[in-house]
Scaffold this motif. Structure first.
Motif, mmCIF file in Angstrom:
data_model
loop_
_atom_site.group_PDB
_atom_site.id
_atom_site.type_symbol
_atom_site.label_atom_id
_atom_site.label_comp_id
_atom_site.label_asym_id
_atom_site.label_seq_id
_atom_site.Cartn_x
_atom_site.Cartn_y
_atom_site.Cartn_z
ATOM 1 N N SER A 160 58.246 29.650 39.612
ATOM 2 C CA SER A 160 57.212 30.473 39.016
ATOM 3 C C SER A 160 57.766 31.832 38.623
ATOM 4 C CB SER A 160 56.037 30.646 39.984
ATOM 5 O OG SER A 160 56.433 31.444 41.086
ATOM 6 N N PHE A 161 57.066 32.460 37.696
ATOM 7 C CA PHE A 161 57.425 33.803 37.224
ATOM 8 C C PHE A 161 56.128 34.486 36.838
ATOM 9 C CE2 PHE A 161 60.253 37.003 36.014
ATOM 10 C CZ PHE A 161 60.110 37.388 34.699
ATOM 11 N N HIS A 162 55.303 34.733 37.822
ATOM 12 C CA HIS A 162 53.978 35.291 37.571
ATOM 13 C C HIS A 162 54.083 36.778 37.241
ATOM 14 C CE1 HIS A 162 52.759 31.481 38.961
ATOM 15 N NE2 HIS A 162 52.622 31.759 40.255
ATOM 16 N N LEU A 163 53.239 37.205 36.307
ATOM 17 C CA LEU A 163 53.208 38.611 35.878
ATOM 18 C C LEU A 163 52.082 39.329 36.613
ATOM 19 C CD1 LEU A 163 54.393 40.658 33.765
ATOM 20 C CD2 LEU A 163 52.523 39.946 32.256
ATOM 21 N N LYS A 164 52.396 40.485 37.184
ATOM 22 C CA LYS A 164 51.408 41.169 38.006
ATOM 23 C C LYS A 164 51.296 42.644 37.639
ATOM 24 C CE LYS A 164 52.500 38.194 41.939
ATOM 25 N NZ LYS A 164 52.931 38.128 43.346
ATOM 26 N N LYS A 165 50.093 43.147 37.833
ATOM 27 C CA LYS A 165 49.867 44.592 37.689
ATOM 28 C C LYS A 165 48.775 44.963 38.672
ATOM 29 C CE LYS A 165 49.030 48.272 34.350
ATOM 30 N NZ LYS A 165 48.979 48.652 32.917
ATOM 31 N N PRO A 166 48.973 46.020 39.455
ATOM 32 C CA PRO A 166 47.995 46.324 40.498
ATOM 33 C C PRO A 166 46.649 46.829 39.971
ATOM 34 C CG PRO A 166 49.765 47.934 40.490
ATOM 35 C CD PRO A 166 50.156 46.863 39.529
ATOM 36 N N PHE A 167 46.668 47.552 38.856
ATOM 37 C CA PHE A 167 45.430 48.134 38.336
ATOM 38 C C PHE A 167 45.387 47.946 36.814
ATOM 39 C CE2 PHE A 167 44.743 49.936 42.404
ATOM 40 C CZ PHE A 167 45.952 50.461 42.828
ATOM 41 N N ALA A 168 44.547 47.045 36.346
ATOM 42 C CA ALA A 168 44.492 46.749 34.916
ATOM 43 C C ALA A 168 43.882 47.895 34.130
ATOM 44 C CB ALA A 168 43.677 45.477 34.687
ATOM 45 N N GLN A 169 44.409 48.109 32.932
ATOM 46 C CA GLN A 169 43.888 49.109 32.003
ATOM 47 C C GLN A 169 43.367 48.386 30.757
ATOM 48 O OE1 GLN A 169 43.869 52.386 32.933
ATOM 49 N NE2 GLN A 169 44.694 51.559 34.854
ATOM 50 N N GLU A 170 42.422 49.022 30.058
ATOM 51 C CA GLU A 170 41.859 48.393 28.866
ATOM 52 C C GLU A 170 42.939 48.092 27.836
ATOM 53 O OE1 GLU A 170 38.303 51.404 28.936
ATOM 54 O OE2 GLU A 170 37.873 49.862 27.433
ATOM 55 N N GLU A 171 43.940 48.948 27.751
ATOM 56 C CA GLU A 171 44.990 48.752 26.753
ATOM 57 C C GLU A 171 45.918 47.580 27.093
ATOM 58 O OE1 GLU A 171 44.291 51.610 28.308
ATOM 59 O OE2 GLU A 171 46.116 52.560 29.101
ATOM 60 N N ASP A 172 45.732 46.981 28.253
ATOM 61 C CA ASP A 172 46.516 45.797 28.609
ATOM 62 C C ASP A 172 45.959 44.527 27.968
ATOM 63 O OD1 ASP A 172 46.836 47.032 31.993
ATOM 64 O OD2 ASP A 172 48.166 47.329 30.267
ATOM 65 N N SER A 173 44.793 44.615 27.382
ATOM 66 C CA SER A 173 44.196 43.450 26.725
ATOM 67 C C SER A 173 45.108 42.973 25.599
ATOM 68 C CB SER A 173 42.816 43.805 26.159
ATOM 69 O OG SER A 173 41.918 44.136 27.187
ATOM 70 N N ALA A 174 45.516 41.715 25.678
ATOM 71 C CA ALA A 174 46.501 41.178 24.724
ATOM 72 C C ALA A 174 46.739 39.707 25.045
ATOM 73 C CB ALA A 174 47.820 41.942 24.834
ATOM 74 N N MET A 175 47.577 39.068 24.213
ATOM 75 C CA MET A 175 48.074 37.719 24.506
ATOM 76 C C MET A 175 49.415 37.857 25.195
ATOM 77 S SD MET A 175 46.297 35.016 23.713
ATOM 78 C CE MET A 175 47.571 33.788 23.739
ATOM 79 N N TYR A 176 49.590 37.137 26.270
ATOM 80 C CA TYR A 176 50.835 37.192 27.032
ATOM 81 C C TYR A 176 51.476 35.815 27.033
ATOM 82 C CZ TYR A 176 49.394 41.768 28.707
ATOM 83 O OH TYR A 176 49.014 43.093 28.763
ATOM 84 N N TYR A 177 52.768 35.789 26.706
ATOM 85 C CA TYR A 177 53.512 34.539 26.665
ATOM 86 C C TYR A 177 54.697 34.607 27.623
ATOM 87 C CZ TYR A 177 51.071 33.683 22.264
ATOM 88 O OH TYR A 177 50.104 33.490 21.298
ATOM 89 N N CYS A 178 54.803 33.601 28.436
ATOM 90 C CA CYS A 178 55.961 33.435 29.297
ATOM 91 C C CYS A 178 56.993 32.596 28.533
ATOM 92 C CB CYS A 178 55.529 32.723 30.576
ATOM 93 S SG CYS A 178 56.804 32.529 31.817
ATOM 94 N N ALA A 179 58.268 32.912 28.682
ATOM 95 C CA ALA A 179 59.293 32.189 27.932
ATOM 96 C C ALA A 179 60.529 31.998 28.788
ATOM 97 C CB ALA A 179 59.648 32.940 26.646
ATOM 98 N N LEU A 180 61.308 30.985 28.443
ATOM 99 C CA LEU A 180 62.465 30.603 29.255
ATOM 100 C C LEU A 180 63.651 30.273 28.363
ATOM 101 C CD1 LEU A 180 62.448 27.892 32.053
ATOM 102 C CD2 LEU A 180 63.809 27.545 30.029
ATOM 103 N N THR A 181 64.831 30.658 28.812
ATOM 104 C CA THR A 181 66.058 30.185 28.201
ATOM 105 C C THR A 181 66.977 29.731 29.335
ATOM 106 O OG1 THR A 181 67.937 30.736 26.779
ATOM 107 C CG2 THR A 181 67.109 32.477 28.154
ATOM 108 N N VAL A 182 67.903 28.863 29.008
ATOM 109 C CA VAL A 182 68.824 28.355 30.024
ATOM 110 C C VAL A 182 70.086 29.176 29.946
ATOM 111 C CG1 VAL A 182 70.161 26.377 30.807
ATOM 112 C CG2 VAL A 182 67.849 26.060 29.891
#
Lengths: 109, 113
Positions: free
Chosen positions: A69-91
């Motif tokens: 897993s590679f979960h993305l975390k933030k302790p206190f969300a801000q309105e400007e964090d609203s967005a699409m988030y994509y997780c990506a991988l390379t070998v």
């Protein structure tokens, strides 16, 4: 083949609440993991990568090889964090990035 | 400095027609990538170039899709005999070298009617 799974299509949180965007991957070797973000009407851009172990805009992500897993975390969300988030991988940087389907984060005031 | 530029921003075409999508990468970036993003999906890899050569074209869905980068800078993605299923946003990205941070363009929204 490498695969990235983001189980949530949409995540809504209140401003000031903690945020966790989930990402799981399938690959048994040494992956490099990334989070990319796309704000409204902006281009897809790199948010952070696990090898740099830095915090960007208050976000952190830890690679957990045991749980793949590679979960993305933030302790206190801000309105400007609203967005699409994509997780990506390379070998090991030797293959093109493989992206998950993305999670839309909506931070409610 | 200018970022990755993609033209046109929108392209509407009819089924069976030929289209070309252009990508102008950041100056000096040797690696160039094409991705396709369908509604509700993440970017799906198509092809990448290292310099002038296609280093990996394993993501091209079939032989109707072809891409070139003749001088190691601008790239063109060519789609022959377009089908309605080709409708998507086509994203281009570049990086200084392969494996480094990707810089994305704004994409071309292709609509096949």
């Amino acid at each position: 083949a490498q695969r990235v799974t983001q189980p949530e299509k949409l995540l809504s949180v209140f401003k000031g609440a903690p945020v966790e965007l989930k990402c799981n991957y399938s690959y048994s070797g040494s992956p490099e993991l990334f989070w990319y973000v796309q704000y409204s009407r902006q281009r897809l851009q790199l948010l952070l990568r696990h090898i740099s172990r830095e915090s960007i805009k208050g976000f952190t992500a830890d690679l957990n090889k045991g749980e793949t897993s590679f979960h993305l975390k933030k302790p206190f969300a801000q309105e400007e964090d609203s967005a699409m988030y994509y997780c990506a991988l390379t070998v090991s940087g030797n293959t093109p990035l493989v992206f998950g389907k993305g999670t839309r984060l909506s931070v409610i005031a | 400095g200018a970022g990755v530029s993609q033209t046109p921003s929108n392209k509407v075409t009819e089924k069976g027609k030929y289209v070309e999508l252009r990508c102008d990468p950041i100056s000096g970036h040797t690696a160039l990538y094409w991705y396709r993003q369908s509604l509700g999906q993440g970017p799906e890899f198509l092809i990448y170039f290292q310099g002038t050569g296609a280093a990996d074209d394993s993501g091209l869905p079939n032989d109707r899709f072809f891409a070139v980068r003749p001088e190691g800078s601008v790239s063109t993605l060519k789609i022959q005999r377009t089908e309605r299923g080709d409708s998507a946003v086509y994203l281009c990205a570049s990086s200084l070298r392969f494996g480094e941070k990707l810089f994305f363009g704004s994409g071309t929204q292709l609509s096949v009617l």
